[in-house]
Design an enzyme around this catalytic site. Structure first.
Site, PDB file in Angstrom:
ATOM      1  N   LYS A 125       0.946   3.833 -93.435  1.00 44.05           N
ATOM      2  CA  LYS A 125       1.895   3.950 -94.554  1.00 44.05           C
ATOM      3  C   LYS A 125       3.170   3.163 -94.259  1.00 44.05           C
ATOM      4  CE  LYS A 125       5.428   6.609 -92.980  1.00 44.05           C
ATOM      5  NZ  LYS A 125       6.351   5.813 -92.315  1.00 44.05           N
TER       6      LYS A 125
ATOM      7  N   VAL B 120       0.200   0.895 -82.763  1.00 44.43           N
ATOM      8  CA  VAL B 120       0.643   2.161 -82.168  1.00 44.43           C
ATOM      9  C   VAL B 120       2.169   2.203 -82.061  1.00 44.43           C
ATOM     10  CG1 VAL B 120       0.620   3.390 -79.949  1.00 44.43           C
ATOM     11  CG2 VAL B 120      -1.513   2.519 -80.917  1.00 44.43           C
TER      12      VAL B 120
ATOM     13  N   GLY C 175       4.679   2.403 -84.133  1.00 41.28           N
ATOM     14  CA  GLY C 175       5.328   1.315 -84.869  1.00 41.28           C
ATOM     15  C   GLY C 175       6.131   1.681 -86.092  1.00 41.28           C
ATOM     16  N   GLY C 176       6.180   2.977 -86.472  1.00 34.67           N
ATOM     17  CA  GLY C 176       6.824   3.299 -87.750  1.00 34.67           C
ATOM     18  C   GLY C 176       5.858   3.151 -88.910  1.00 34.67           C
TER      19      GLY C 176
ATOM     20  N   GLY D 153      -0.193   8.037 -86.031  1.00 38.08           N
ATOM     21  CA  GLY D 153      -0.528   9.383 -85.549  1.00 38.08           C
ATOM     22  C   GLY D 153      -0.727  10.352 -86.705  1.00 38.08           C
ATOM     23  N   SER D 154       0.133  10.260 -87.711  1.00 35.22           N
ATOM     24  CA  SER D 154       0.008  11.136 -88.884  1.00 35.22           C
ATOM     25  C   SER D 154      -1.263  10.803 -89.657  1.00 35.22           C
ATOM     26  CB  SER D 154       1.221  10.961 -89.809  1.00 35.22           C
ATOM     27  OG  SER D 154       2.403  11.275 -89.124  1.00 35.22           O
ATOM     28  N   ALA D 155      -1.588   9.513 -89.739  1.00 35.03           N
ATOM     29  CA  ALA D 155      -2.805   9.088 -90.437  1.00 35.03           C
ATOM     30  C   ALA D 155      -4.037   9.658 -89.731  1.00 35.03           C
ATOM     31  CB  ALA D 155      -2.879   7.561 -90.480  1.00 35.03           C
TER      32      ALA D 155
ATOM     33  N   ASP E  86       4.869  13.400 -92.514  1.00 37.93           N
ATOM     34  CA  ASP E  86       4.161  12.300 -93.191  1.00 37.93           C
ATOM     35  C   ASP E  86       2.685  12.611 -93.437  1.00 37.93           C
ATOM     36  OD1 ASP E  86       6.413  10.709 -92.977  1.00 37.93           O
ATOM     37  OD2 ASP E  86       5.734   9.709 -91.136  1.00 37.93           O
TER      38      ASP E  86
END
Ligand code: C5P
Length: 318
Positions: free
Chosen positions: A25, A117, A119-120, A124-126, A158
């Protein structure tokens, strides 16, 4: 999604696997308000899912595969930087779904990382969102949308958006969503950097700068929402991108300024820090422009990696 399992009601047999692709995202608008009593910041944001994907595969272990328990393996660029235990959001997502479904977690999770990884880009949320969806399918859990979103919000601000994908307005700490019907597709060049920024560190820097009178809460998302709905050209969108965390990210990592400046010199319509950074997004006018811009940025150097992406794209639960 690929589902290689059979039967409608019982949990899938040992060895059965479910694979889910989940997009990264970005936040074309990221308005950050003051810190709340719970430590989170009030957000007024627009999320958009873009075409960089992780693939999450979950498989029942069975007795011969080690029996009950959660095992996590990773592949792809930067995978060695990620935790494989309880600290990994995908492990926590599988545990949470098992608790909800009242099943013994007996799952091997494999994350194939293609979302850069740290990166903003909410990798991780995905992965957490995709693990919730994949485990629900693997264990044949009857779960409504509202419950799924409640579990997701418990994993991170997120994560609910990462379930949905597309374009959405986020409020609260980011977990309250209103989906937006988008009238177009936009093309980005995504430049990752060698440096890292932790999300809490960046929020703290926003607070510090505000105490010095620098920056304010960009609460109004309506101009960019209307632009997405209308399917405006990238030249128009370029003037509507907002990130209240950008000054904080650049203050923490001043080298981001030269990366952004370099992209603009190479012809990007806009340079935009992704979330809390350090990834930088460059807006292109169309796919041809994005390919040319990516080539020029690679030749120029200064980024860790350069990727092409388009958005919006659907999420794993859409
Ligand atoms: O919700 P999530 O676990 O992704 O947030 C990580 C950290 O980012 C939080 O612990 C908090 O420090 C910060 N955060 C915040 N305000 C938000 C979202 C995150 O301060 N709206």
């Amino acid at each position: 999604m690929n589902e290689q399992s059979s039967g409608q009601t019982a949990p899938a047999a040992p060895g059965a696997a479910v694979s889910v692709d989940v997009p990264a995202k970005i936040n074309p608008h990221l308005g950050v308000g003051g810190a709340r009593a719970d430590g989170y910041h009030e957000l007024s944001t627009v999320y958009q899912a873009i075409s960089l994907y992780d693939t999450v595969t979950v498989e029942r272990r069975g007795e011969e595969g080690g029996g009950p328990g959660i095992e996590l393996t990773l592949s792809g660029e930067g995978a060695d930087l990620l935790p494989t235990g309880e600290d990994n959001l995908a492990v926590r997502a599988a545990k949470l779904m098992a608790l909800y479904a009242e099943v013994e977690p007996d799952v091997r999770i494999h994350l194939n990382k293609r979302i850069p990884v740290a990166g903003g880009l909410a990798g991780g949320s995905a992965d957490a969102a995709a693990t919730l969806v994949a485990c629900a399918r693997l264990w044949r859990v009857e779960i409504g949308d509202a419950e799924l979103r409640r579990l997701a919000a418990g994993l991170g601000s997120d994560v609910p958006f990462c379930l949905n994908g597309g374009t959405a307005v986020g409020s609260g700490r980011g977990e309250e969503l209103r989906q937006v019907e988008s009238g177009g597709t936009w093309h980005w060049v995504v430049a990752t950097t060698e440096t890292q920024i932790s999300t809490p560190e960046c929020y703290k820097e926003v607070d510090r700068l505000r105490e010095d009178g620098i920056g304010r809460f960009s609460a109004d998302v309506e101009p960019i929402v209307r632009a997405f709905e209308a399917g405006v050209g990238a030249d128009v969108l370029a003037h509507l991108l907002v990130n209240d965390m950008e000054a904080a990210a650049v203050s923490l990592r001043p080298q981001l300024a030269s990366l952004m400046h370099g992209g603009l010199e190479e012809g990007a319509l806009a340079a935009h820090v992704s979330g809390s950074g350090p990834t930088v997004l460059f807006l292109a006018s169309d796919v041809k422009h994005a390919v040319a811009l990516a080539r020029r940025l690679r030749m120029r150097g200064g980024a860790r990696s350069i990727h092409l992406a388009r958005g919006p794209v659907p999420g794993p639960a859409a």
